[in-house]
Design a protein around this motif. Structure first.
Motif, PDB file in Angstrom:
ATOM      1  N   SER A 117       0.708  -1.515   0.329  1.00  7.26           N
ATOM      2  CA  SER A 117      -0.074  -0.050   0.226  1.00  7.26           C
ATOM      3  C   SER A 117       0.490   1.713   0.235  1.00  7.26           C
TER       4      SER A 117
ATOM      5  N   SER B 203      -0.127   4.333  -0.327  1.00  8.30           N
ATOM      6  CA  SER B 203      -0.583   5.630   1.008  1.00  8.30           C
ATOM      7  C   SER B 203       0.108   5.054   2.958  1.00  8.30           C
TER       8      SER B 203
ATOM      9  N   ARG C 153       2.414   6.971   4.828  1.00  9.25           N
ATOM     10  CA  ARG C 153       2.498   7.013   6.434  1.00  9.25           C
ATOM     11  C   ARG C 153       3.439   6.927   7.781  1.00  9.25           C
TER      12      ARG C 153
END
Length: 319
Positions: free
Chosen positions: A124, A126, A130
């Motif tokens: 992922s 994203s 993060r």
């Protein structure tokens, strides 16, 4: 001679040469495999051992105490170290190449490790970004502390120029001490660059960034054991580049610890080094023990390993 027969003989010779090359390559690869197998096994054992050491609760919960003890009592080693040691030279290779770019080395290696670990665990983008934001926030904290401390040092100190010997003789200073001429509106950097004296209060920025980077590395590397456990459950072999990055980060952690010990032992500066270590500890405390423990809805990037691994091990690690 028939051209067709000539071409057939040429192709036959090429096939023979190719077979010889394949046999020679097989003979060379075979002993190489016997050499690489034990090396690979030893490397895997060392990686698993280091991942277990950095991931155990004893190290994660008490590493900051060990680091605090080192900063407090490290200057006492100055009574036993030799001033003729190579580490007593401020222009040593370690100080020039590593100490002046401590955060750069930490950001590159730790950021690469966090990015590859996050992406290989969940695929992922994203979630990877993060987790990478933790390194960016720590870098922003270091940048702010460095500029704030520079401003405070310039405001709390003063620049002095020692008078020439002839002027000292005419002035006949008391107790044979040279007179100092005050230069106003001078920053610390410009004063030292002009070979003048700077007197004032300061905080050791080297100790601050070394303590902050050591605490950050231990926090980020502590989840690698969970990654190895998850790969075993999924019957997958761990990524070789990720293992190499993990070992490089461990080596970097050792280098920062050695540099911190050398600074405290060979260049003791009480209490500026202790203040720098305290600020580094407070920065780590505010990020990893405070902000990063909040929920993502509160603007927190989360703790290392959060959302990457499944099972109860991840829950135990975050406690």
């Amino acid at each position: 001679m028939d051209p067709n027969s000539k071409n057939s003989w040429t192709s036959f010779g090429a096939e023979v040469n190719l077979e010889k090359l394949q046999k020679v390559a097989a003979e060379l690869i075979l002993p190489g495999r016997f050499i690489l197998r034990p090396l690979s096994a030893a490397l895997g054992f060392v990686t698993r051992l280091l991942a277990w050491v950095l991931g155990c609760s004893l190290v994660r919960r008490h590493f900051h105490l060990m680091l605090s003890g080192l900063v407090l009592f490290g200057p006492l080693l100055s009574f036993w170290v030799s001033k003729y040691s190579i580490f007593a030279n401020g222009h040593h290779y370690l100080y020039r190449k590593f100490l002046r770019s401590t955060w750069g080395w930490t950001c590159i290696l730790t950021g690469s490790f966090v990015a590859l670990l996050s992406f290989s665990a969940r695929r992922s983008v994203s979630l990877t970004l993060r987790h990478l934001s933790r390194i960016g926030l720590a870098g922003l904290l270091w940048w702010g502390c460095r500029h704030l401390l520079t401003l405070l040092e310039d405001a709390a100190g003063a620049c002095y120029e020692p008078l020439a010997p002839a002027q000292d003789a005419q002035s006949s200073p008391a107790l044979g001490q040279p007179l100092l001429l005050l230069h106003e509106d001078q920053s610390k950097a410009s004063c030292l660059k002009a070979n003048m004296m700077w007197r004032g209060y300061e905080v050791s920025q080297e100790t601050l960034v070394l303590c902050l980077c050591c605490l950050l590395l231990v926090e980020e590397l502590s989840v690698f054991g969970l990654h190895l456990a998850q790969e075993r459950r999924l019957h997958r072999s761990p990524s070789s580049p990720l293992g190499v990055l993990f070992l490089l980060c461990v080596v970097l952690l050792v280098i920062w610890m050695v540099l911190l010990l050398c600074l405290l032992a060979y260049f003791p500066a009480w209490p500026s080094q202790q203040l720098g270590g305290a600020l580094g500890y407070l920065g780590w405390r505010g990020l990893y023990q405070g902000w990063y423990r909040l929920t993502p809805s509160q603007g927190s990037p989360g703790l290392p390993g959060e959302g990457l691994f499944t099972g109860t091990d991840s829950d135990k690690h975050s406690q």
